[in-house]
Scaffold this active site. Structure first.
Site, PDB file in Angstrom:
ATOM      1  N   ILE A 261      15.831 -53.145  45.779  1.00 21.79           N
ATOM      2  CA  ILE A 261      15.609 -54.267  46.709  1.00 21.79           C
ATOM      3  C   ILE A 261      16.910 -55.043  46.863  1.00 21.79           C
ATOM      4  O   ILE A 261      17.507 -55.478  45.863  1.00 21.79           O
ATOM      5  CB  ILE A 261      14.487 -55.189  46.197  1.00 21.79           C
ATOM      6  CG1 ILE A 261      13.182 -54.400  46.043  1.00 21.79           C
ATOM      7  CG2 ILE A 261      14.288 -56.368  47.147  1.00 21.79           C
ATOM      8  CD1 ILE A 261      12.026 -55.217  45.480  1.00 21.79           C
ATOM      9  N   HIS A 273       9.862 -67.105  40.852  1.00 15.87           N
ATOM     10  CA  HIS A 273       9.633 -65.801  40.210  1.00 15.87           C
ATOM     11  C   HIS A 273       8.250 -65.236  40.516  1.00 15.87           C
ATOM     12  O   HIS A 273       8.076 -64.014  40.559  1.00 15.87           O
ATOM     13  CB  HIS A 273       9.837 -65.923  38.698  1.00 15.87           C
ATOM     14  CG  HIS A 273      11.274 -66.083  38.301  1.00 15.87           C
ATOM     15  ND1 HIS A 273      12.158 -65.036  38.244  1.00 15.87           N
ATOM     16  CD2 HIS A 273      11.988 -67.198  37.975  1.00 15.87           C
ATOM     17  CE1 HIS A 273      13.353 -65.469  37.880  1.00 15.87           C
ATOM     18  NE2 HIS A 273      13.276 -66.783  37.709  1.00 15.87           N
ATOM     19  N   ASP A 277       7.569 -61.524  41.897  1.00 14.49           N
ATOM     20  CA  ASP A 277       6.596 -60.548  41.390  1.00 14.49           C
ATOM     21  C   ASP A 277       5.715 -60.024  42.522  1.00 14.49           C
ATOM     22  O   ASP A 277       5.383 -58.835  42.574  1.00 14.49           O
ATOM     23  CB  ASP A 277       5.718 -61.194  40.314  1.00 14.49           C
ATOM     24  CG  ASP A 277       6.488 -61.503  39.042  1.00 14.49           C
ATOM     25  OD1 ASP A 277       7.612 -60.983  38.888  1.00 14.49           O
ATOM     26  OD2 ASP A 277       5.969 -62.273  38.214  1.00 14.49           O
ATOM     27  N   GLU A 303      14.241 -54.549  39.790  1.00 15.57           N
ATOM     28  CA  GLU A 303      13.828 -54.373  41.181  1.00 15.57           C
ATOM     29  C   GLU A 303      14.150 -52.982  41.700  1.00 15.57           C
ATOM     30  O   GLU A 303      14.217 -52.751  42.913  1.00 15.57           O
ATOM     31  CB  GLU A 303      14.506 -55.421  42.078  1.00 15.57           C
ATOM     32  CG  GLU A 303      16.010 -55.282  42.197  1.00 15.57           C
ATOM     33  CD  GLU A 303      16.773 -56.003  41.110  1.00 15.57           C
ATOM     34  OE1 GLU A 303      17.968 -56.265  41.310  1.00 15.57           O
ATOM     35  OE2 GLU A 303      16.195 -56.320  40.058  1.00 15.57           O
TER      36      GLU A 303
END
Length: 387
Positions: A261, A273, A277, A303
């Protein structure tokens, strides 16, 4: 051949009590698999048979009316246990209404032994059949391997259904020639002997079902990333070795994609955060929609995700990678009324379909895909690069 009915009743009582205690210990503090309901059903069964054993020494209201109501309560508790195991509604009102109706019928028929046997045989047989119906419906609705625990449970409940119907038929069409439920004859012996066996078999079956579910949960924990539900790194490495070995045997190509990502830290810094997620879970959903059943998707770390594409050469993997890149770009993540746009960079590597190909090792394939991924990021991100 006949056996002493009080002895058989005592065997059922002891077996039910011991098995119930073992289930309560086994269940511990868990309240979501139905074991506590099954243990409660065994306690009710033990109490019901104890009241029947005391017939003639305690009032009829306790021995027969309450005893038969408790027998029905035991099967109702088994039904509740199976429904709870499968996450279904419990329907307490229906259960209580049935028990009240049974108590009333037993009171009205206190001087008609044969009628009581027929009615209770049909009711108990129907209750056991309803538990079997729940098991059948869940088996038809789930694509899963045959459960040995469920098979044992079906056998035990099937014994109850068959025995109750035969007992009802014997009372309806033939004379039982007994004046008391404690009197021994062939029908009585078969009824209580089979009840003893069915208690053991069905209880073992339910315990095995719970164990099989626990084993499956442990297997998922060992092989799945807890955040995204994709395969974890350990499972990915095992799958990579397995697919490489298969590709070597069958002389077929194997492709590997590394997906990262872009600027994921900015997502965490700007949205938090929890949003990060959510983005990780979202991208797994987007990728899965475009993969085959044979493809393997997992979280490699942070990621970064890895895809294994069996029977896919470099050209085919590059085409899929570009489709995945475009799909991610076109599907921003929705988070608390906000749209979080993000992109991915993808590195593509593949082993050839010749056994002598030096890329047919996990280290070589991973290194090639990693180098391609870094080149995609160095060239500006949101792009696909080939090894």
């Amino acid at each position: 051949m006949t056996a002493d009915v009080p002895t058989l009743l005592l065997m059922i009582i002891v077996t039910s009590l011991v098995t119930s205690g073992a289930l309560l210990v086994l269940n511990g503090n868990q309240r979501n698999d139905g074991l506590q309901y099954w243990a409660g059903g065994l306690l009710l069964s033990a109490l019901a048979h104890a009241l029947l054993l005391l017939y003639g020494r305690i009032p009829y209201l306790l021995a027969i009316v309450l005893g038969n109501a408790l027998l029905s309560s035991a099967l109702a508790s088994f039904w509740l246990a199976v429904r709870r195991f499968h996450g279904l509604a419990l329907h307490w009102a229906r259960t209580l209404a049935l028990l009240a109706a049974i108590a009333l019928l037993m009171w009205l028929l206190q001087h008609q032994f044969a009628s009581r046997v027929v009615i209770m045989g049909l009711i108990l047989g129907l209750q056991a059949a309803l538990v079997l119906w729940v098991l059948r419906q869940r088996a038809l609705g789930a694509e899963q391997q045959r459960s040995r625990g469920a098979l044992l449970l079906v056998c035990g409940l099937g014994l109850i259904v068959l025995t109750m119907l035969l007992r009802a038929g014997a009372a309806l069409f033939f004379s039982l020639n007994i004046a008391s439920i404690l009197q021994s004859n062939l029908v009585q012996t078969l009824t209580f002997m089979v009840s003893f066996l069915a208690t053991l078999v069905s209880s073992f079956g339910f315990v095995f079902m719970a164990k099989e579910r626990a084993d499956q949960a442990n297997l998922r924990l060992a092989s799945q990333d807890p955040l995204t539900g994709a395969a974890n790194r350990r499972a990915l490495m095992q799958a990579l070795e397995t697919e490489l070995a298969r590709a070597s045997r069958q002389h077929t190509p194997l492709a590997l994609l590394m997906v990262d990502i872009d600027h994921f830290k900015r997502v965490n810094d700007h949205y938090g955060h929890l949003a990060g997620d959510h983005v990780l879970r979202h991208i797994v959903g987007v990728l899965r929609q475009r993969l085959r059943a044979s493809d393997v998707l997992g979280r490699y770390g942070g990621e970064e995700f890895m895809l294994l594409l069996p029977d896919t050469d470099l050209h085919g993997a590059a085409q899929l990678a570009e489709q995945l890149r475009q799909a991610v770009q076109a599907a921003p993540c929705e988070w608390q009324g906000q749209r979080i746009p993000f992109t991915v960079s993808i590195g593509v590597a593949a082993s050839a379909d010749t056994p002598a190909d030096p890329s047919r090792t996990s280290e070589a394939l991973l290194q090639a895909a990693d180098q391609a991924l870094y080149r995609a990021k160095d060239d500006g991100r949101n792009r696909v690069a080939l090894a």
